[in-house]
Design a protein around this motif. Structure first.
Motif, PDB file in Angstrom:
ATOM      1  N   ARG A 117       0.857  -1.191   0.000  1.00  0.00           N
ATOM      2  CA  ARG A 117       0.000   0.000   0.000  1.00  0.00           C
ATOM      3  C   ARG A 117       0.890   1.237   0.000  1.00  0.00           C
ATOM      4  NH1 ARG A 117      -1.582  -3.340   3.703  1.00  0.00           N
ATOM      5  NH2 ARG A 117      -0.699  -2.097   5.418  1.00  0.00           N
ATOM      6  N   LEU A 118       0.639   2.147  -0.917  1.00  0.00           N
ATOM      7  CA  LEU A 118       1.339   3.423  -0.993  1.00  0.00           C
ATOM      8  C   LEU A 118       0.301   4.536  -0.930  1.00  0.00           C
ATOM      9  CD1 LEU A 118       3.752   2.639  -3.987  1.00  0.00           C
ATOM     10  CD2 LEU A 118       4.258   2.410  -1.554  1.00  0.00           C
ATOM     11  N   ASN A 119       0.461   5.447  -0.017  1.00  0.00           N
ATOM     12  CA  ASN A 119      -0.471   6.563   0.050  1.00  0.00           C
ATOM     13  C   ASN A 119       0.261   7.816   0.500  1.00  0.00           C
ATOM     14  OD1 ASN A 119      -0.939   6.847   3.177  1.00  0.00           O
ATOM     15  ND2 ASN A 119      -1.129   4.666   2.745  1.00  0.00           N
ATOM     16  N   GLY A 120      -0.277   8.929   0.108  1.00  0.00           N
ATOM     17  CA  GLY A 120       0.342  10.207   0.441  1.00  0.00           C
ATOM     18  C   GLY A 120      -0.665  11.330   0.407  1.00  0.00           C
ATOM     19  N   TYR A 121      -0.215  12.491   0.818  1.00  0.00           N
ATOM     20  CA  TYR A 121      -1.077  13.676   0.786  1.00  0.00           C
ATOM     21  C   TYR A 121      -0.199  14.914   0.744  1.00  0.00           C
ATOM     22  CZ  TYR A 121      -4.821  16.937   1.809  1.00  0.00           C
ATOM     23  OH  TYR A 121      -5.730  17.968   1.722  1.00  0.00           O
ATOM     24  N   ILE A 122      -0.575  15.857  -0.093  1.00  0.00           N
ATOM     25  CA  ILE A 122       0.116  17.144  -0.207  1.00  0.00           C
ATOM     26  C   ILE A 122      -0.922  18.249  -0.072  1.00  0.00           C
ATOM     27  CG2 ILE A 122       1.478  18.651  -1.688  1.00  0.00           C
ATOM     28  CD1 ILE A 122       2.661  16.195  -3.004  1.00  0.00           C
ATOM     29  N   SER A 123      -0.638  19.212   0.776  1.00  0.00           N
ATOM     30  CA  SER A 123      -1.575  20.304   1.005  1.00  0.00           C
ATOM     31  C   SER A 123      -0.821  21.629   1.027  1.00  0.00           C
ATOM     32  CB  SER A 123      -2.315  20.105   2.326  1.00  0.00           C
ATOM     33  OG  SER A 123      -3.159  21.203   2.608  1.00  0.00           O
ATOM     34  N   VAL A 124      -1.385  22.636   0.355  1.00  0.00           N
ATOM     35  CA  VAL A 124      -0.818  23.980   0.328  1.00  0.00           C
ATOM     36  C   VAL A 124      -1.890  24.955   0.807  1.00  0.00           C
ATOM     37  CG1 VAL A 124       0.220  25.783  -1.074  1.00  0.00           C
ATOM     38  CG2 VAL A 124       0.702  23.385  -1.588  1.00  0.00           C
ATOM     39  N   ILE A 165      -6.976   8.729  -6.742  1.00  0.00           N
ATOM     40  CA  ILE A 165      -6.440  10.059  -6.474  1.00  0.00           C
ATOM     41  C   ILE A 165      -7.616  10.976  -6.155  1.00  0.00           C
ATOM     42  CG2 ILE A 165      -6.478  10.742  -8.917  1.00  0.00           C
ATOM     43  CD1 ILE A 165      -3.902  12.344  -8.325  1.00  0.00           C
ATOM     44  N   SER A 166      -7.428  11.862  -5.179  1.00  0.00           N
ATOM     45  CA  SER A 166      -8.522  12.712  -4.701  1.00  0.00           C
ATOM     46  C   SER A 166      -8.031  14.154  -4.545  1.00  0.00           C
ATOM     47  CB  SER A 166      -9.072  12.195  -3.367  1.00  0.00           C
ATOM     48  OG  SER A 166      -9.569  10.889  -3.479  1.00  0.00           O
ATOM     49  N   PRO A 167      -8.048  14.932  -5.606  1.00  0.00           N
ATOM     50  CA  PRO A 167      -7.692  16.353  -5.468  1.00  0.00           C
ATOM     51  C   PRO A 167      -8.806  17.125  -4.768  1.00  0.00           C
ATOM     52  CG  PRO A 167      -8.307  15.861  -7.724  1.00  0.00           C
ATOM     53  CD  PRO A 167      -8.290  14.557  -7.007  1.00  0.00           C
ATOM     54  N   ARG A 168      -8.413  18.114  -3.959  1.00  0.00           N
ATOM     55  CA  ARG A 168      -9.354  18.940  -3.209  1.00  0.00           C
ATOM     56  C   ARG A 168      -8.994  20.413  -3.387  1.00  0.00           C
ATOM     57  NH1 ARG A 168      -7.805  14.582  -0.126  1.00  0.00           N
ATOM     58  NH2 ARG A 168      -9.461  13.260   0.722  1.00  0.00           N
ATOM     59  N   LEU A 169     -10.014  21.230  -3.450  1.00  0.00           N
ATOM     60  CA  LEU A 169      -9.811  22.670  -3.573  1.00  0.00           C
ATOM     61  C   LEU A 169     -10.803  23.373  -2.669  1.00  0.00           C
ATOM     62  CD1 LEU A 169      -8.472  25.106  -5.011  1.00  0.00           C
ATOM     63  CD2 LEU A 169     -10.280  24.933  -6.748  1.00  0.00           C
ATOM     64  N   GLY A 170     -10.303  24.290  -1.839  1.00  0.00           N
ATOM     65  CA  GLY A 170     -11.180  24.982  -0.901  1.00  0.00           C
ATOM     66  C   GLY A 170     -10.816  26.441  -0.745  1.00  0.00           C
ATOM     67  N   MET A 171     -11.796  27.218  -0.288  1.00  0.00           N
ATOM     68  CA  MET A 171     -11.608  28.637  -0.039  1.00  0.00           C
ATOM     69  C   MET A 171     -12.451  29.027   1.169  1.00  0.00           C
ATOM     70  SD  MET A 171     -13.163  31.865  -0.452  1.00  0.00           S
ATOM     71  CE  MET A 171     -14.265  31.919  -1.851  1.00  0.00           C
ATOM     72  N   ARG A 172     -11.944  29.934   1.984  1.00  0.00           N
ATOM     73  CA  ARG A 172     -12.690  30.393   3.162  1.00  0.00           C
ATOM     74  C   ARG A 172     -12.568  31.911   3.260  1.00  0.00           C
ATOM     75  NH1 ARG A 172     -11.291  30.635   8.975  1.00  0.00           N
ATOM     76  NH2 ARG A 172     -13.230  30.509  10.188  1.00  0.00           N
ATOM     77  N   PHE A 173     -13.722  32.569   3.155  1.00  0.00           N
ATOM     78  CA  PHE A 173     -13.778  34.016   3.276  1.00  0.00           C
ATOM     79  C   PHE A 173     -14.341  34.374   4.646  1.00  0.00           C
ATOM     80  CE2 PHE A 173     -16.431  37.874   2.912  1.00  0.00           C
ATOM     81  CZ  PHE A 173     -15.422  38.794   2.677  1.00  0.00           C
ATOM     82  N   VAL A 174     -13.636  35.198   5.388  1.00  0.00           N
ATOM     83  CA  VAL A 174     -14.043  35.587   6.737  1.00  0.00           C
ATOM     84  C   VAL A 174     -14.186  37.104   6.790  1.00  0.00           C
ATOM     85  CG1 VAL A 174     -13.428  35.603   9.182  1.00  0.00           C
ATOM     86  CG2 VAL A 174     -12.894  33.598   7.782  1.00  0.00           C
ATOM     87  N   PRO A 183     -16.560  27.365   0.691  1.00  0.00           N
ATOM     88  CA  PRO A 183     -16.851  26.304  -0.281  1.00  0.00           C
ATOM     89  C   PRO A 183     -15.642  25.373  -0.459  1.00  0.00           C
ATOM     90  CG  PRO A 183     -16.293  28.315  -1.436  1.00  0.00           C
ATOM     91  CD  PRO A 183     -16.188  28.625   0.037  1.00  0.00           C
ATOM     92  N   ARG A 184     -15.923  24.075  -0.711  1.00  0.00           N
ATOM     93  CA  ARG A 184     -14.873  23.083  -0.952  1.00  0.00           C
ATOM     94  C   ARG A 184     -15.351  22.107  -2.022  1.00  0.00           C
ATOM     95  NH1 ARG A 184     -15.664  23.326   4.350  1.00  0.00           N
ATOM     96  NH2 ARG A 184     -16.690  21.288   4.376  1.00  0.00           N
ATOM     97  N   TYR A 185     -14.419  21.709  -2.890  1.00  0.00           N
ATOM     98  CA  TYR A 185     -14.735  20.740  -3.957  1.00  0.00           C
ATOM     99  C   TYR A 185     -13.729  19.599  -3.921  1.00  0.00           C
ATOM    100  CZ  TYR A 185     -14.897  18.586  -8.567  1.00  0.00           C
ATOM    101  OH  TYR A 185     -14.950  17.674  -9.580  1.00  0.00           O
ATOM    102  N   ARG A 186     -14.235  18.365  -4.104  1.00  0.00           N
ATOM    103  CA  ARG A 186     -13.362  17.191  -4.112  1.00  0.00           C
ATOM    104  C   ARG A 186     -13.754  16.269  -5.263  1.00  0.00           C
ATOM    105  NH1 ARG A 186     -13.774  13.101   0.774  1.00  0.00           N
ATOM    106  NH2 ARG A 186     -15.750  12.742  -0.296  1.00  0.00           N
TER     107      ARG A 186
END
Length: 324
Positions: A117-124, A165-174, A183-186
């Protein structure tokens, strides 16, 4: 049977500066076969599936290596996180079933090699301050996964590989004391391949969109919404391919902000079906679960402490206290 093996635990952590660090680890674990898998007598409790143990089984050996790098600036609200893990199984114990012409099964157990099993995650993360009371946080992440399993189909050994593979994109306005918009999309993509002709290769995708909002109204009112849209285009006919799921909450602060009266509407659109698809080493399953559907709930909560202002100061130091 007596089993003796070596087990290891190792971990290295290096801090480059107060904002970034690197970790590396290696683990060696051993799992002896279960007693029912070793016992050589014939279990005929189920006349359609006779189970016979294998006294020659060897212990499973699992090697796990992982590494991660974390760099985050709390003042700027920006950073990077990366994680990678690899698991390798030797002598993995799996079921081995043979089906005769009368559809009666005889199951035993055997050791196989080659599973991993190989798994990873990258977040910016990136935070942009618009002014003293408004800011926008951006988040981009991706999580690749690869797994290989070795099994038997009617006595024939085969392997299956699952790539996802599961790319994710999110934004948070405060907007402080006014509103929050998040909002978040996956996207999830999965492909199953087999090295046996009896099974066809499969691939499917799913989409998920989440929206969380909070509006802080005058006179102690607060309105929150949690909205989710899911779409599974490859799910089997007869299943609901898409659904909206909406929870909404209206809260009112009383007793000098120490008490809160809350009215919550759960599954406001009454579309929650919990339809999903899972993929294993030898089958793909579409399912719908019986879940709690639409309901309304009125509640009251009271926040208190016995330490007075000292407790508020401690909570503030931990970053968990917020006053509006």
């Amino acid at each position: 049977r007596d089993f003796e093996d070596l087990e290891l635990r190792s971990r290295l952590r290096y801090r480059f500066n107060p904002k970034s660090s690197f970790s590396l680890g290696y683990y060696l674990n051993n799992n002896p076969p279960q007693l029912r898998q070793l016992q050589a007598f014939r279990n005929v409790t189920n006349p359609l599936n006779t189970v016979v143990g294998n006294p020659n089984l060897e212990p499973e050996n699992n090697h796990r290596v992982y590494m991660n790098y974390n760099s985050f600036d709390f003042q700027k609200g920006s950073g990077f996180y990366g994680y990678l893990s690899a698991n390798f199984d030797n002598n993995k114990v799996v079921s081995k079933t043979i089906i005769d012409e009368n559809l009666v099964r005889e199951t035993t157990y055997d050791n196989v090699n080659g599973a991993y099993r190989l798994n990873g995650y990258i977040s910016v993360n990136k935070k942009v301050k618009l002014d003293s009371i408004r800011s926008v946080d951006f988040n981009l992440g991706v999580g690749p996964n690869i797994s290989r399993n070795v099994n038997f189909n009617n006595g024939v050994q085969y392997s299956s590989t699952n790539n996802s593979i599961s790319p994710r994109l999110g934004m948070r306005f405060v907007w402080k004391d006014v509103m929050e918009f998040n909002p978040r999309y996956r996207l999830s993509y999965t492909k199953n391949t087999f090295d046996i002709e009896r099974f066809q290769n499969q691939e499917f995708v799913s989409h998920s969109l989440d929206l969380n909002t909070a509006t802080f109204l005058p006179k102690g009112f607060e309105w929150r919404n949690d909205i989710n849209f899911s779409y599974n285009p490859n799910i089997a006919d007869g299943f609901q391919k898409s659904a909206w799921f909406w929870n909404t909450t209206l809260a009112y602060s009383v007793l000098k902000d120490k008490g809160t009266v809350t009215l919550k509407a759960y599954d406001l659109l009454n579309q929650n079906t919990n339809a999903r698809r899972i993929a294993t080493s030898n089958y793909i399953e579409d399912s719908v679960s019986t879940v709690l559907q639409q309901y309304f709930m009125l509640s009251f909560s009271w926040k208190f402490n016995s330490l007075g202002s000292a407790a508020e100061e401690m909570e503030g130091n931990r970053g968990g206290y917020r006053r509006r």
